[in-house]
Design a protein around this motif. Structure first.
Motif, PDB file in Angstrom:
ATOM      1  N   GLY A   1       0.819  -1.210   0.000  1.00  0.00           N
ATOM      2  CA  GLY A   1       0.000   0.000   0.000  1.00  0.00           C
ATOM      3  C   GLY A   1       0.851   1.257   0.000  1.00  0.00           C
ATOM      4  N   ARG A   2       0.202   2.375  -0.295  1.00  0.00           N
ATOM      5  CA  ARG A   2       0.898   3.678  -0.256  1.00  0.00           C
ATOM      6  C   ARG A   2       1.420   3.938   1.150  1.00  0.00           C
ATOM      7  NH1 ARG A   2      -1.458   7.063  -4.838  1.00  0.00           N
ATOM      8  NH2 ARG A   2      -1.347   5.401  -6.378  1.00  0.00           N
ATOM      9  N   GLY A   3       2.586   4.508   1.214  1.00  0.00           N
ATOM     10  CA  GLY A   3       3.153   4.872   2.501  1.00  0.00           C
ATOM     11  C   GLY A   3       3.795   3.705   3.242  1.00  0.00           C
ATOM     12  N   GLU A   4       3.815   2.549   2.600  1.00  0.00           N
ATOM     13  CA  GLU A   4       4.414   1.388   3.262  1.00  0.00           C
ATOM     14  C   GLU A   4       5.871   1.222   2.835  1.00  0.00           C
ATOM     15  OE1 GLU A   4       2.539  -2.847   4.361  1.00  0.00           O
ATOM     16  OE2 GLU A   4       1.792  -2.009   2.510  1.00  0.00           O
ATOM     17  N   VAL A   5       6.694   0.827   3.797  1.00  0.00           N
ATOM     18  CA  VAL A   5       8.079   0.507   3.455  1.00  0.00           C
ATOM     19  C   VAL A   5       8.280  -0.977   3.718  1.00  0.00           C
ATOM     20  CG1 VAL A   5      10.498   1.023   3.862  1.00  0.00           C
ATOM     21  CG2 VAL A   5       8.785   2.789   4.218  1.00  0.00           C
ATOM     22  N   VAL A   6       8.554  -1.705   2.659  1.00  0.00           N
ATOM     23  CA  VAL A   6       8.642  -3.152   2.774  1.00  0.00           C
ATOM     24  C   VAL A   6      10.078  -3.604   2.561  1.00  0.00           C
ATOM     25  CG1 VAL A   6       7.895  -5.341   1.773  1.00  0.00           C
ATOM     26  CG2 VAL A   6       6.273  -3.466   2.000  1.00  0.00           C
ATOM     27  N   GLY A   7      10.565  -4.384   3.491  1.00  0.00           N
ATOM     28  CA  GLY A   7      11.889  -4.984   3.345  1.00  0.00           C
ATOM     29  C   GLY A   7      11.738  -6.270   2.560  1.00  0.00           C
ATOM     30  N   PHE A   8      12.466  -6.368   1.473  1.00  0.00           N
ATOM     31  CA  PHE A   8      12.355  -7.517   0.596  1.00  0.00           C
ATOM     32  C   PHE A   8      13.616  -8.341   0.794  1.00  0.00           C
ATOM     33  CE2 PHE A   8      11.819  -8.828  -4.085  1.00  0.00           C
ATOM     34  CZ  PHE A   8      11.007  -9.882  -3.721  1.00  0.00           C
ATOM     35  N   LEU A   9      13.478  -9.426   1.524  1.00  0.00           N
ATOM     36  CA  LEU A   9      14.656 -10.190   1.936  1.00  0.00           C
ATOM     37  C   LEU A   9      14.779 -11.504   1.200  1.00  0.00           C
ATOM     38  CD1 LEU A   9      14.446  -9.870   5.809  1.00  0.00           C
ATOM     39  CD2 LEU A   9      15.686  -8.451   4.205  1.00  0.00           C
ATOM     40  N   GLY A  10      15.964 -12.021   1.262  1.00  0.00           N
ATOM     41  CA  GLY A  10      16.197 -13.329   0.683  1.00  0.00           C
ATOM     42  C   GLY A  10      17.669 -13.506   0.420  1.00  0.00           C
TER      43      GLY A  10
ATOM     44  N   GLU B   1       7.137  17.850   1.044  1.00  0.00           N
ATOM     45  CA  GLU B   1       6.074  18.805   0.784  1.00  0.00           C
ATOM     46  C   GLU B   1       5.586  18.677  -0.663  1.00  0.00           C
ATOM     47  OE1 GLU B   1       5.769  23.423   1.486  1.00  0.00           O
ATOM     48  OE2 GLU B   1       7.174  22.467   2.859  1.00  0.00           O
ATOM     49  N   GLY B   2       4.294  18.525  -0.835  1.00  0.00           N
ATOM     50  CA  GLY B   2       3.724  18.451  -2.180  1.00  0.00           C
ATOM     51  C   GLY B   2       3.999  17.149  -2.897  1.00  0.00           C
ATOM     52  N   GLU B   3       4.481  16.144  -2.170  1.00  0.00           N
ATOM     53  CA  GLU B   3       4.741  14.855  -2.808  1.00  0.00           C
ATOM     54  C   GLU B   3       3.690  13.839  -2.386  1.00  0.00           C
ATOM     55  OE1 GLU B   3       9.545  14.819  -3.423  1.00  0.00           O
ATOM     56  OE2 GLU B   3       8.750  13.987  -1.589  1.00  0.00           O
ATOM     57  N   THR B   4       3.483  12.832  -3.244  1.00  0.00           N
ATOM     58  CA  THR B   4       2.520  11.792  -2.909  1.00  0.00           C
ATOM     59  C   THR B   4       3.163  10.797  -1.956  1.00  0.00           C
ATOM     60  OG1 THR B   4       3.265  10.799  -4.961  1.00  0.00           O
ATOM     61  CG2 THR B   4       1.099  11.820  -4.974  1.00  0.00           C
ATOM     62  N   PRO B   5       2.361  10.158  -1.056  1.00  0.00           N
ATOM     63  CA  PRO B   5       2.948   9.119  -0.208  1.00  0.00           C
ATOM     64  C   PRO B   5       3.434   7.962  -1.077  1.00  0.00           C
ATOM     65  CG  PRO B   5       0.570   9.352   0.200  1.00  0.00           C
ATOM     66  CD  PRO B   5       0.936  10.380  -0.803  1.00  0.00           C
ATOM     67  N   ARG B   6       4.589   7.462  -0.757  1.00  0.00           N
ATOM     68  CA  ARG B   6       5.198   6.441  -1.605  1.00  0.00           C
ATOM     69  C   ARG B   6       5.146   5.073  -0.981  1.00  0.00           C
ATOM     70  NH1 ARG B   6       9.488  10.206  -2.113  1.00  0.00           N
ATOM     71  NH2 ARG B   6       9.208  11.263  -4.073  1.00  0.00           N
ATOM     72  N   ALA B   7       5.126   4.077  -1.830  1.00  0.00           N
ATOM     73  CA  ALA B   7       5.394   2.721  -1.392  1.00  0.00           C
ATOM     74  C   ALA B   7       6.855   2.451  -1.717  1.00  0.00           C
ATOM     75  CB  ALA B   7       4.501   1.745  -2.142  1.00  0.00           C
ATOM     76  N   VAL B   8       7.582   1.926  -0.763  1.00  0.00           N
ATOM     77  CA  VAL B   8       9.001   1.659  -0.998  1.00  0.00           C
ATOM     78  C   VAL B   8       9.261   0.166  -0.820  1.00  0.00           C
ATOM     79  CG1 VAL B   8      11.356   2.203  -0.319  1.00  0.00           C
ATOM     80  CG2 VAL B   8       9.584   3.936  -0.083  1.00  0.00           C
ATOM     81  N   ILE B   9       9.897  -0.418  -1.818  1.00  0.00           N
ATOM     82  CA  ILE B   9      10.374  -1.791  -1.662  1.00  0.00           C
ATOM     83  C   ILE B   9      11.884  -1.734  -1.600  1.00  0.00           C
ATOM     84  CG2 ILE B   9      10.642  -4.041  -2.755  1.00  0.00           C
ATOM     85  CD1 ILE B   9       7.996  -3.966  -3.791  1.00  0.00           C
ATOM     86  N   LEU B  10      12.419  -2.276  -0.530  1.00  0.00           N
ATOM     87  CA  LEU B  10      13.861  -2.222  -0.346  1.00  0.00           C
ATOM     88  C   LEU B  10      14.388  -3.646  -0.315  1.00  0.00           C
ATOM     89  CD1 LEU B  10      16.542  -0.925   0.660  1.00  0.00           C
ATOM     90  CD2 LEU B  10      15.584  -1.066   2.947  1.00  0.00           C
ATOM     91  N   SER B  11      15.176  -3.977  -1.317  1.00  0.00           N
ATOM     92  CA  SER B  11      15.753  -5.309  -1.325  1.00  0.00           C
ATOM     93  C   SER B  11      17.117  -5.260  -0.668  1.00  0.00           C
ATOM     94  CB  SER B  11      15.884  -5.800  -2.764  1.00  0.00           C
ATOM     95  OG  SER B  11      17.109  -6.457  -2.939  1.00  0.00           O
ATOM     96  N   THR B  12      17.376  -6.214   0.167  1.00  0.00           N
ATOM     97  CA  THR B  12      18.668  -6.200   0.862  1.00  0.00           C
ATOM     98  C   THR B  12      18.882  -7.555   1.508  1.00  0.00           C
ATOM     99  OG1 THR B  12      19.948  -5.084   2.569  1.00  0.00           O
ATOM    100  CG2 THR B  12      17.604  -5.319   2.985  1.00  0.00           C
ATOM    101  N   HIS B  13      20.124  -7.829   1.891  1.00  0.00           N
ATOM    102  CA  HIS B  13      20.284  -8.939   2.821  1.00  0.00           C
ATOM    103  C   HIS B  13      21.019  -8.469   4.066  1.00  0.00           C
ATOM    104  CE1 HIS B  13      23.212 -10.076  -0.562  1.00  0.00           C
ATOM    105  NE2 HIS B  13      23.704  -9.108   0.134  1.00  0.00           N
ATOM    106  N   ILE B  14      20.965  -7.170   4.267  1.00  0.00           N
ATOM    107  CA  ILE B  14      21.517  -6.611   5.497  1.00  0.00           C
ATOM    108  C   ILE B  14      20.339  -6.435   6.463  1.00  0.00           C
ATOM    109  CG2 ILE B  14      22.840  -4.731   6.501  1.00  0.00           C
ATOM    110  CD1 ILE B  14      23.770  -4.181   3.562  1.00  0.00           C
ATOM    111  N   LEU B  15      20.265  -7.310   7.452  1.00  0.00           N
ATOM    112  CA  LEU B  15      19.074  -7.348   8.295  1.00  0.00           C
ATOM    113  C   LEU B  15      18.886  -6.114   9.184  1.00  0.00           C
ATOM    114  CD1 LEU B  15      19.164 -11.145   9.042  1.00  0.00           C
ATOM    115  CD2 LEU B  15      17.817  -9.932   7.351  1.00  0.00           C
ATOM    116  N   PRO B  16      19.952  -5.572   9.771  1.00  0.00           N
ATOM    117  CA  PRO B  16      19.750  -4.369  10.602  1.00  0.00           C
ATOM    118  C   PRO B  16      19.113  -3.221   9.810  1.00  0.00           C
ATOM    119  CG  PRO B  16      21.953  -5.253  10.924  1.00  0.00           C
ATOM    120  CD  PRO B  16      21.346  -6.027   9.804  1.00  0.00           C
ATOM    121  N   GLU B  17      19.401  -3.207   8.503  1.00  0.00           N
ATOM    122  CA  GLU B  17      18.834  -2.174   7.648  1.00  0.00           C
ATOM    123  C   GLU B  17      17.311  -2.276   7.635  1.00  0.00           C
ATOM    124  OE1 GLU B  17      21.401  -1.117   4.417  1.00  0.00           O
ATOM    125  OE2 GLU B  17      19.802  -1.770   3.101  1.00  0.00           O
TER     126      GLU B  17
END
Lengths: 261, 265
Positions: free
Chosen positions: A31-40, A189-205
């Motif tokens: 969804g909008r405004g969600e930050v998802v960690g994409f692991l593997g 300011e003036g930006e739409t809420p974003r959905a972010v998918i972040l792929s990583t294998h750095i878990l603390p991130e």
């Protein structure tokens, strides 16, 4: 853009390279405004999934909509809605930072009258104002990574897909990039809420900036849960990751799926 | 199609910040000067010799177009085989090596915009090269009286040959991420095009192609030389123009297929 559609809706995404099944029946939505960690682990199918969402490669089966635009039916609109930072930032070493961002803004269909504004805003957000006239090839790796981030947000996309954005950076640079990413999730300011998918294998991130975790292993989704639930009960993300990725769930190990938490 | 110009513009700017464009253009200008001068000297010597032997009938048939401009442009044609692959080798190969191909293909651009943009960039560059060549016959117009139509048709021929080579070079660049391979691939294909009539001739005399006159004819038709020669002679024929359009179109289509294949691999 259809306002109420989820930012990303993937259903049954499958990618087959000859005999190899890289991604298998992958369904999820963000969804909008969600930050998802994409692991593997490496080779799990993270990059392939991202490439399907960004329109770089088409899925063998299944489809996805980006901000309501189907990647098959309306590929240009779907691509317009995505900001994408591939594993190696796609930079032209001979261009200036500003010239490069102006070019990216143009090919991402940012209208001419707001282009300068868009470039200025992304330069500012990524801390590139003082190097705007420098040639990209002469920049340090950390700065180049920032230029990569700047090109991903220059057209203010509702979906941001980042493939291992902190790989190969020193701890200070990692910290900088991380705070930039956290910043992107919260709209400016003036930006739409974003959905972010972040792929990583750095878990603390992931623990630092994501609120939800999707774990992919051998091309299949094994976890899709809020981070808080996942590490409830005192287990660390590392333990979860280790447990889930040590099992063989490829062909012949179908039963493993049912045991997934 | 509105981004064709965007893609081309970026490419041209990149060509001119890298040394390649300057090296090619400098070499091209120097060689053009050299060949023009050597052809001019040969022309002069020939004329003097004819007058010495009192062959005034022959002197009357000698003209600047056929005996100076034509051989000059013919020499420049051969240089194109080396020069154009140098210009086109980076068109697609460097995008792959930089990883910027991923940017292009995930942007709201169509493959046509990318491929035509790259071709347009090459076209602008060869237009510049043709202008350098045009400068030398231009001198002759100041001091002599060559035929304008014939000269222009020769320049048109040189431009069309260059555009054909750009299309071949672009294709070579689209199938590899290595610029050196792109260069030699383009060079090899162009050399083959150049040698086509000789291969046809060889086949005909040895009898290998004797019965297959069509094969030899096809090879002759495919070679750039015969069509270029017509234009050098001042004969602008739609059949020759059609040949150039056909080869350019074919190689642009092939480049498009090669770029698209990344998606369907």
């Amino acid at each position: 853009m259809s306002g109420d559609a989820p930012a990303i809706e993937a259903s049954g995404l499958t990618k087959r390279y000859g005999e190899v099944l890289a991604v298998d029946d992958f369904t999820f939505s963000v969804g909008r405004g969600e930050v998802v960690g994409f692991l593997g682990p490496n080779g799990a199918g993270k990059t392939t999934t991202m490439r399907m969402l960004t329109g770089f490669v088409p899925p063998t089966d299944g489809t996805a909509t980006i901000a309501g635009h189907d990647i098959f039916a309306d590929p240009l609109a779907a691509r317009r809605a995505v900001g994408y930072l591939p594993e190696s930032p796609p930079l032209y070493p001979e261009m200036s930072v500003e010239g490069y961002l102006r070019y990216v803004a143009t090919i991402k269909d940012v209208p001419r009258r707001v282009r300068r504004e868009a470039v200025d805003r992304s330069l500012e957000r990524c801390g590139l104002v003082e190097v705007r006239r420098r040639v990209i090839g002469a920049l340090s790796k950390g700065f180049r990574q920032r230029v990569g981030l700047a090109q991903a947000i220059v057209h203010d996309p509702p979906v941001l897909i980042l493939d291992e954005p902190t790989v190969g950076l020193d701890p200070i640079q990692i910290q900088e990039i991380r705070s930039l990413m956290a910043d992107f999730a919260a709209p400016g300011e003036g930006e739409t809420p974003r959905a972010v998918i972040l792929s990583t294998h750095i878990l603390p991130e992931v623990e630092a900036i994501c609120r939800r975790v999707i774990l992919i292993h051998q091309g299949r989704k094994v976890i899709d849960q809020p981070l808080s639930e996942l590490i409830a009960g005192g287990q660390s993300l590392e333990e979860v990751f280790g447990r889930e990725t040590s099992r063989d769930i490829s062909a012949g190990a179908e039963g493993a799926m049912e045991n997934a938490p | 199609m509105r981004h064709v110009g965007t893609v081309a513009g970026r490419e041209i700017r990149s060509l001119f910040v890298s040394p390649v464009a300057y090296v090619v253009l400098t070499l091209w200008a120097v060689l053009a000067g050299f060949f023009f001068l050597s052809n001019l000297i040969a022309f002069q010597t020939e004329l003097v010799r004819m007058q010495q032997f009192g062959a005034f009938d022959m002197v009357r048939t000698v003209n600047l177009n056929d005996h100076l401009i034509m051989p000059f442009m013919g020499s420049m044609w051969i240089i194109l085989i080396f020069a154009i692959p140098g210009v086109t080798m980076g068109l697609f190969a460097s995008e792959k090596a930089n990883g910027t191909q991923e940017l292009l293909l995930t942007s709201p651009l169509t493959i046509w915009e990318i491929v035509l943009g790259k071709f347009l960039a090459g076209a602008v560059f060869v237009l510049l090269m043709t202008a350098v060549v045009a400068f030398f016959p231009g001198i002759l117009f100041v001091y002599g009286d060559p035929e304008l139509g014939k000269t222009l048709s020769g320049l048109l021929g040189l431009l069309l040959v260059s555009l054909t080579y750009v299309a071949v070079g672009a294709f070579a660049s689209s199938v590899t991420s290595n610029q050196l391979i792109a260069f030699f691939l383009a060079f090899g294909v162009l050399l083959l095009f150049l040698m086509m009539p000789f291969i046809a001739e060889l086949g005909a005399t040895r009898g290998a192609l004797g019965q297959e006159a069509t094969a030899a004819d096809l090879m002759r038709w495919l070679s750039t030389g015969s069509h270029f020669e017509q234009l050098l002679r001042g004969l602008v024929d739609t059949a020759d123009l059609g040949y150039f359009a056909f080869v350019i179109g074919t190689f642009i289509l092939l480049s498009k297929a090669a770029i698209e294949s990344v998606r369907w691999r």
